[in-house]
Design an enzyme around this catalytic site. Sequence first.
Site, PDB file in Angstrom:
ATOM      1  N   ARG A 292       0.738  -1.197  -0.086  1.00 51.09           N
ATOM      2  CA  ARG A 292      -0.029  -0.043  -0.030  1.00 51.09           C
ATOM      3  C   ARG A 292       0.767   1.364  -0.046  1.00 51.09           C
ATOM      4  O   ARG A 292       0.548   2.353  -0.629  1.00 51.09           O
ATOM      5  CB  ARG A 292      -0.839  -0.006   1.326  1.00 51.09           C
ATOM      6  CG  ARG A 292      -1.896   1.282   1.426  1.00 51.09           C
ATOM      7  CD  ARG A 292      -2.407   1.831   0.009  1.00 51.09           C
ATOM      8  NE  ARG A 292      -3.200   0.816  -0.709  1.00 51.09           N
ATOM      9  CZ  ARG A 292      -3.528   0.730  -2.007  1.00 51.09           C
ATOM     10  NH1 ARG A 292      -3.062   1.759  -2.622  1.00 51.09           N
ATOM     11  NH2 ARG A 292      -4.123  -0.315  -2.461  1.00 51.09           N
TER      12      ARG A 292
ATOM     13  N   LYS B  69       2.631  24.567  -3.254  1.00 46.26           N
ATOM     14  CA  LYS B  69       0.948  23.909  -2.512  1.00 46.26           C
ATOM     15  C   LYS B  69       1.196  22.308  -2.940  1.00 46.26           C
ATOM     16  O   LYS B  69       0.597  21.879  -3.477  1.00 46.26           O
ATOM     17  CB  LYS B  69      -0.111  24.625  -3.612  1.00 46.26           C
ATOM     18  CG  LYS B  69       0.003  26.203  -3.393  1.00 46.26           C
ATOM     19  CD  LYS B  69      -1.112  26.666  -4.295  1.00 46.26           C
ATOM     20  CE  LYS B  69      -1.221  28.082  -4.053  1.00 46.26           C
ATOM     21  NZ  LYS B  69      -2.160  28.826  -5.264  1.00 46.26           N
TER      22      LYS B  69
ATOM     23  N   LYS C 270       6.454  38.148  -2.093  1.00 39.99           N
ATOM     24  CA  LYS C 270       5.206  38.249  -2.479  1.00 39.99           C
ATOM     25  C   LYS C 270       4.112  39.464  -1.679  1.00 39.99           C
ATOM     26  O   LYS C 270       4.934  40.120  -1.109  1.00 39.99           O
ATOM     27  CB  LYS C 270       4.306  36.857  -1.907  1.00 39.99           C
ATOM     28  CG  LYS C 270       4.802  35.546  -2.730  1.00 39.99           C
ATOM     29  CD  LYS C 270       4.438  34.396  -2.196  1.00 39.99           C
ATOM     30  CE  LYS C 270       2.805  34.288  -2.689  1.00 39.99           C
ATOM     31  NZ  LYS C 270       2.804  34.180  -4.148  1.00 39.99           N
TER      32      LYS C 270
ATOM     33  N   GLU D  85       6.706  39.727  -6.792  1.00 38.36           N
ATOM     34  CA  GLU D  85       5.544  39.556  -7.188  1.00 38.36           C
ATOM     35  C   GLU D  85       4.803  40.967  -7.382  1.00 38.36           C
ATOM     36  O   GLU D  85       5.038  41.665  -6.430  1.00 38.36           O
ATOM     37  CB  GLU D  85       4.494  38.653  -6.302  1.00 38.36           C
ATOM     38  CG  GLU D  85       2.998  38.538  -6.710  1.00 38.36           C
ATOM     39  CD  GLU D  85       2.250  37.936  -5.711  1.00 38.36           C
ATOM     40  OE1 GLU D  85       2.090  36.824  -5.890  1.00 38.36           O
ATOM     41  OE2 GLU D  85       1.687  38.583  -4.778  1.00 38.36           O
TER      42      GLU D  85
ATOM     43  N   ASP E 241       0.942  38.822 -11.039  1.00 35.63           N
ATOM     44  CA  ASP E 241      -0.001  38.179 -10.113  1.00 35.63           C
ATOM     45  C   ASP E 241      -1.348  38.520 -10.646  1.00 35.63           C
ATOM     46  O   ASP E 241      -1.899  39.808 -10.567  1.00 35.63           O
ATOM     47  CB  ASP E 241      -0.004  38.522  -8.558  1.00 35.63           C
ATOM     48  CG  ASP E 241      -0.986  37.801  -7.883  1.00 35.63           C
ATOM     49  OD1 ASP E 241      -1.348  36.595  -8.221  1.00 35.63           O
ATOM     50  OD2 ASP E 241      -1.554  38.831  -6.900  1.00 35.63           O
TER      51      ASP E 241
END
Length: 286
Positions: free
Chosen positions: A103, A138, A170, A203, A224
């Site tokens: 598994r 992410k 950012k 950004e 962005d």
Amino acid sequence: MKMDETIVNRLIDDLLTLSFAEDIGDGDHTTLCCIPADAIGRQQLLVKEEGILAGVEIARMVFRKFDPELRMEVFIEDGTRVKPGDVAFVVTGKEQSLLQTERLMLNIMQRMSGIATMTRRYVDALEGTGTKVLDTRKTTPGMRILEKMAVKIGGGENHRIGLFDMILLKDNHVDFAGGIHNAVSRAKAYCKEKGKDLRIEVEVRNFKELEEALAENPDRIMFDNFSPADTERAVKIVNHRCETESSGGITFDTMLPYARAGVDFISFGALTHSVKGLDLSFKAVK
């Protein structure tokens, strides 16, 4: 920045240790109750869906860590396009070991192959535009290294591994720092003080910030949530003075206009956070 191989292997080993602990606990009682300890068998990895195979080398690490006596014969390597009915490899050894590793190996390979398959789809669709496909942070906690490996296997590029190998200023960094000039100046001063050679990306949310960023000579500027038309205008303003990247809600269906606008990179969180695993099975060979 490429991570040191020793660090990568340690992170993977730690993940496997945790994964075995949560799956097996004090013992796989289903296997232990009905399979003799000395029984030897074979299992094969069967492909059940078309895609890009990824995780073969990690599977080898899974088997080796749990039982070094397991023997793996590989027929299909990472990065190969596969189809239903293909046999990727056969593993021979103790049946108890085969059942207890099954598994974890499948979970890893199905996810990695799903990511590689999706990435290859994006890369193929952008072929000829000059725009490269990037991943993001992410990722699944604990599995980032494996997921970013899968992106590379699928033909994409890693944006950065984590917070340590690149400076990405950012919107929140810029706002907290009091503007782009302050943020970039502090970043450069920090790198000089710490003796670090880190690339700096900024950004920007509008054309005013774009001009401010260009004045600071960063390595890359990220547009962005720009529209394709604004992206084309921004690329012309940058005029190859640094790398350019598009980000923010761009999907497979909407990405082509951004690539045609001339941007160097497009980053996609979906490559790692919204992927479907490739259908694989690990079946006994009688």
